[in-house]
Design a protein around this motif. Structure first.
Motif, PDB file in Angstrom:
ATOM      1  N   VAL A   1       0.820  -1.218   0.000  1.00 15.53           N
ATOM      2  CA  VAL A   1       0.000   0.000   0.000  1.00 15.53           C
ATOM      3  C   VAL A   1       0.851   1.264   0.000  1.00 15.53           C
ATOM      4  CG1 VAL A   1      -1.977  -1.118   1.092  1.00 15.53           C
ATOM      5  CG2 VAL A   1      -0.252   0.002   2.538  1.00 15.53           C
ATOM      6  N   SER A   2       2.162   1.095   0.219  1.00 13.46           N
ATOM      7  CA  SER A   2       3.124   2.209   0.150  1.00 13.46           C
ATOM      8  C   SER A   2       2.755   3.383   1.059  1.00 13.46           C
ATOM      9  CB  SER A   2       3.259   2.705  -1.305  1.00 13.46           C
ATOM     10  OG  SER A   2       3.719   1.671  -2.133  1.00 13.46           O
ATOM     11  N   LYS A   3       2.335   3.044   2.265  1.00 14.02           N
ATOM     12  CA  LYS A   3       2.062   4.077   3.262  1.00 14.02           C
ATOM     13  C   LYS A   3       2.181   3.438   4.643  1.00 14.02           C
ATOM     14  CE  LYS A   3      -2.959   3.352   3.377  1.00 14.02           C
ATOM     15  NZ  LYS A   3      -4.295   3.963   3.191  1.00 14.02           N
ATOM     16  N   ASP A   4       2.352   4.265   5.654  1.00 17.98           N
ATOM     17  CA  ASP A   4       2.410   3.739   7.005  1.00 17.98           C
ATOM     18  C   ASP A   4       1.066   3.137   7.390  1.00 17.98           C
ATOM     19  OD1 ASP A   4       5.027   4.248   7.511  1.00 17.98           O
ATOM     20  OD2 ASP A   4       4.695   6.043   8.722  1.00 17.98           O
ATOM     21  N   LEU A   5       1.112   2.092   8.182  1.00 15.14           N
ATOM     22  CA  LEU A   5      -0.113   1.435   8.625  1.00 15.14           C
ATOM     23  C   LEU A   5      -0.650   2.116   9.876  1.00 15.14           C
ATOM     24  CD1 LEU A   5       0.971  -2.297   8.162  1.00 15.14           C
ATOM     25  CD2 LEU A   5      -0.107  -0.766   6.502  1.00 15.14           C
ATOM     26  N   ASP A   6      -1.951   2.026  10.033  1.00 20.25           N
ATOM     27  CA  ASP A   6      -2.612   2.654  11.181  1.00 20.25           C
ATOM     28  C   ASP A   6      -2.675   1.651  12.330  1.00 20.25           C
ATOM     29  OD1 ASP A   6      -3.871   4.477  12.733  1.00 20.25           O
ATOM     30  OD2 ASP A   6      -5.830   4.316  11.752  1.00 20.25           O
ATOM     31  N   SER A   7      -1.500   1.268  12.798  1.00 18.50           N
ATOM     32  CA  SER A   7      -1.381   0.291  13.871  1.00 18.50           C
ATOM     33  C   SER A   7      -0.271   0.743  14.806  1.00 18.50           C
ATOM     34  CB  SER A   7      -1.041  -1.090  13.292  1.00 18.50           C
ATOM     35  OG  SER A   7      -0.472  -1.919  14.274  1.00 18.50           O
ATOM     36  N   HIS A   8      -0.571   0.855  16.078  1.00 20.18           N
ATOM     37  CA  HIS A   8       0.439   1.294  17.046  1.00 20.18           C
ATOM     38  C   HIS A   8       1.583   0.291  17.133  1.00 20.18           C
ATOM     39  CE1 HIS A   8      -2.003   4.650  18.350  1.00 20.18           C
ATOM     40  NE2 HIS A   8      -3.030   3.831  18.522  1.00 20.18           N
ATOM     41  N   ILE A   9       1.238  -0.992  17.131  1.00 17.64           N
ATOM     42  CA  ILE A   9       2.271  -2.026  17.226  1.00 17.64           C
ATOM     43  C   ILE A   9       3.171  -1.990  15.997  1.00 17.64           C
ATOM     44  CG2 ILE A   9       2.677  -4.517  17.312  1.00 17.64           C
ATOM     45  CD1 ILE A   9       1.725  -3.247  19.948  1.00 17.64           C
ATOM     46  N   TRP A  10       2.593  -1.760  14.836  1.00 15.94           N
ATOM     47  CA  TRP A  10       3.411  -1.625  13.629  1.00 15.94           C
ATOM     48  C   TRP A  10       4.352  -0.439  13.749  1.00 15.94           C
ATOM     49  CZ3 TRP A  10       5.792  -3.302   9.626  1.00 15.94           C
ATOM     50  CH2 TRP A  10       6.240  -2.409   8.648  1.00 15.94           C
ATOM     51  N   GLN A  11       3.835   0.686  14.235  1.00 14.92           N
ATOM     52  CA  GLN A  11       4.666   1.875  14.378  1.00 14.92           C
ATOM     53  C   GLN A  11       5.847   1.613  15.303  1.00 14.92           C
ATOM     54  OE1 GLN A  11       4.420   4.631  12.697  1.00 14.92           O
ATOM     55  NE2 GLN A  11       2.415   4.425  11.754  1.00 14.92           N
ATOM     56  N   VAL A  12       5.592   0.906  16.404  1.00 14.29           N
ATOM     57  CA  VAL A  12       6.647   0.573  17.357  1.00 14.29           C
ATOM     58  C   VAL A  12       7.647  -0.399  16.747  1.00 14.29           C
ATOM     59  CG1 VAL A  12       7.128  -0.583  19.550  1.00 14.29           C
ATOM     60  CG2 VAL A  12       5.240   1.050  19.386  1.00 14.29           C
ATOM     61  N   SER A  13       7.147  -1.328  15.957  1.00 15.89           N
ATOM     62  CA  SER A  13       7.977  -2.445  15.487  1.00 15.89           C
ATOM     63  C   SER A  13       8.676  -2.192  14.170  1.00 15.89           C
ATOM     64  CB  SER A  13       7.098  -3.703  15.342  1.00 15.89           C
ATOM     65  OG  SER A  13       6.489  -4.024  16.559  1.00 15.89           O
ATOM     66  N   LYS A  14       8.231  -1.206  13.410  1.00 12.33           N
ATOM     67  CA  LYS A  14       8.743  -1.082  12.031  1.00 12.33           C
ATOM     68  C   LYS A  14      10.240  -0.822  11.982  1.00 12.33           C
ATOM     69  CE  LYS A  14       7.603   3.822  11.394  1.00 12.33           C
ATOM     70  NZ  LYS A  14       6.865   4.785  10.536  1.00 12.33           N
ATOM     71  N   SER A  15      10.810  -0.213  13.022  1.00  9.79           N
ATOM     72  CA  SER A  15      12.247   0.046  13.024  1.00  9.79           C
ATOM     73  C   SER A  15      13.035  -1.262  12.986  1.00  9.79           C
ATOM     74  CB  SER A  15      12.651   0.832  14.260  1.00  9.79           C
ATOM     75  OG  SER A  15      12.324   0.133  15.443  1.00  9.79           O
ATOM     76  N   LYS A  16      12.422  -2.347  13.473  1.00 12.40           N
ATOM     77  CA  LYS A  16      13.100  -3.644  13.451  1.00 12.40           C
ATOM     78  C   LYS A  16      13.251  -4.168  12.033  1.00 12.40           C
ATOM     79  CE  LYS A  16      11.157  -4.912  17.956  1.00 12.40           C
ATOM     80  NZ  LYS A  16      10.286  -5.896  18.688  1.00 12.40           N
ATOM     81  N   PHE A  17      12.380  -3.672  11.134  1.00 14.75           N
ATOM     82  CA  PHE A  17      12.418  -4.148   9.758  1.00 14.75           C
ATOM     83  C   PHE A  17      13.177  -3.191   8.844  1.00 14.75           C
ATOM     84  CE2 PHE A  17       8.241  -5.857  11.338  1.00 14.75           C
ATOM     85  CZ  PHE A  17       8.664  -7.159  11.422  1.00 14.75           C
ATOM     86  N   ALA A  18      13.724  -2.120   9.430  1.00 19.63           N
ATOM     87  CA  ALA A  18      14.381  -1.094   8.618  1.00 19.63           C
ATOM     88  C   ALA A  18      15.650  -1.640   7.960  1.00 19.63           C
ATOM     89  CB  ALA A  18      14.720   0.095   9.481  1.00 19.63           C
TER      90      ALA A  18
END
Length: 306
Positions: A289-306
């Motif tokens: 979808v090429s946009k940030d997801l509307d999920s708090h857990i995703w926001q916290v966790s996405k740095s792990k996938f950077a």
């Protein structure tokens, strides 16, 4: 919370993942069919046993799900039950030909929303659904009802508990055992949810109620907790918090599956979902979808996938 409250929460909860249908139907960009299939496969690997995979609505009205047949052709034999939303007899026939495992029959708690969404009143919907239930029983597929605007309607406001109870009574009469109650515009609050669901559970003791919350006002997980306290053990949610309703102005996304799973696990309620694999599904969805997801857990966790 008292110890009494904690001790009486359910030990396990069923999550019905509705992102591939409810989440994607309202997206601005059409997701390629191959990507939808990949996402659903990843969700199955994450542990979901019931997924609302698509909708057999006229493609003219929901163009994002115009590929329903192709999606089902590529997933129907995976180890999960795939539900599809069906609005009428034509949609039901398409769904059965596509080998769905279950159908979600939709209606609204208010007539105005029902006419905008389905071009018929609430009770006209129940009449048509009653006929289709007999077909579903004959065809050997699971079926559930999904009632929109239960806790509030953008056109009529709060439909009131008595009307909701009457609608449920009619749905039970025509043969439903699973009934989902949807907070389509995210207007419900925990006291309302607890009071209504406690009463309905006492009145309709044989019915599996499912709750479907949107997070428009940030009350989604608070309402989940109120539902848990009332004894509800089945919840819809959408990966990435995607979703909305094209016939409910102002409706934002569903509660995020990532947030719901994390919340339940933190308070020691079991789900069948592997959080690590779920976040891999989130990563895949975010790429699509090429946009940030509307999920708090995703926001916290996405740095792990950077």
């Amino acid at each position: 919370f008292t110890m009494h409250d904690i001790n009486h929460l359910p030990k396990e909860v069923k999550i019905i993942e509705v992102g591939p249908r409810d989440g994607l139907q309202n997206e601005k960009e059409f997701m390629k069919t191959e990507r939808k299939i990949n996402l659903i496969k990843q969700l199955v690997e994450s542990g979901f046993k019931e997924i609302e995979a698509t909708s057999f609505v006229n493609p003219k009205w929901i163009p994002n799900l115009a590929d329903a047949e192709e999606v089902m052709a590529n997933i129907y034999d995976l180890p999960a039950t795939f539900f599809a939303l069906v609005p009428n007899e034509r949609g039901y026939e398409r769904a059965i030909k596509s080998k769905v495992g279950g159908v979600t029959f939709v209606l609204s708690a208010t007539d105005t929303h029902s006419r905008k969404n389905l071009n018929r009143s609430t009770y006209e919907s129940i009449k048509e659904i009653g006929f289709l239930i007999k077909q579903a029983q004959s065809d050997g597929v699971q079926y559930r009802a999904s009632v929109s605007t239960v806790f509030g309607c953008p056109f009529e406001g709060n439909p009131g508990f008595e009307r909701v109870e009457t609608i449920i009574r009619e749905l039970v009469r025509v043969g439903f055992k699973r009934i989902g109650l949807c907070d389509t515009i995210g207007i419900a609050h925990p006291v309302q949810v607890y009071q209504w669901m406690s009463s309905l559970k006492q009145t309709f003791t044989d019915i599996e109620f499912e709750l479907h919350f949107h997070d428009t006002y940030g009350r989604g997980l608070s309402n989940v907790l109120a539902g848990l306290q009332a004894g509800i053990t089945s919840f819809d949610s959408s990966i990435g918090g995607l979703g909305g309703c094209p016939y409910a102005p102002g409706a934002t996304g569903n509660i995020s599956t990532e947030d719901l799973v994390s919340f339940l696990h933190e308070i020691n309620i079991k789900t069948n979902v592997n959080e690590t694999k779920l976040l891999q599904s989130s990563k895949l969805l975010q790429q699509y979808v090429s946009k940030d997801l509307d999920s708090h857990i995703w926001q916290v966790s996405k740095s792990k996938f950077a």
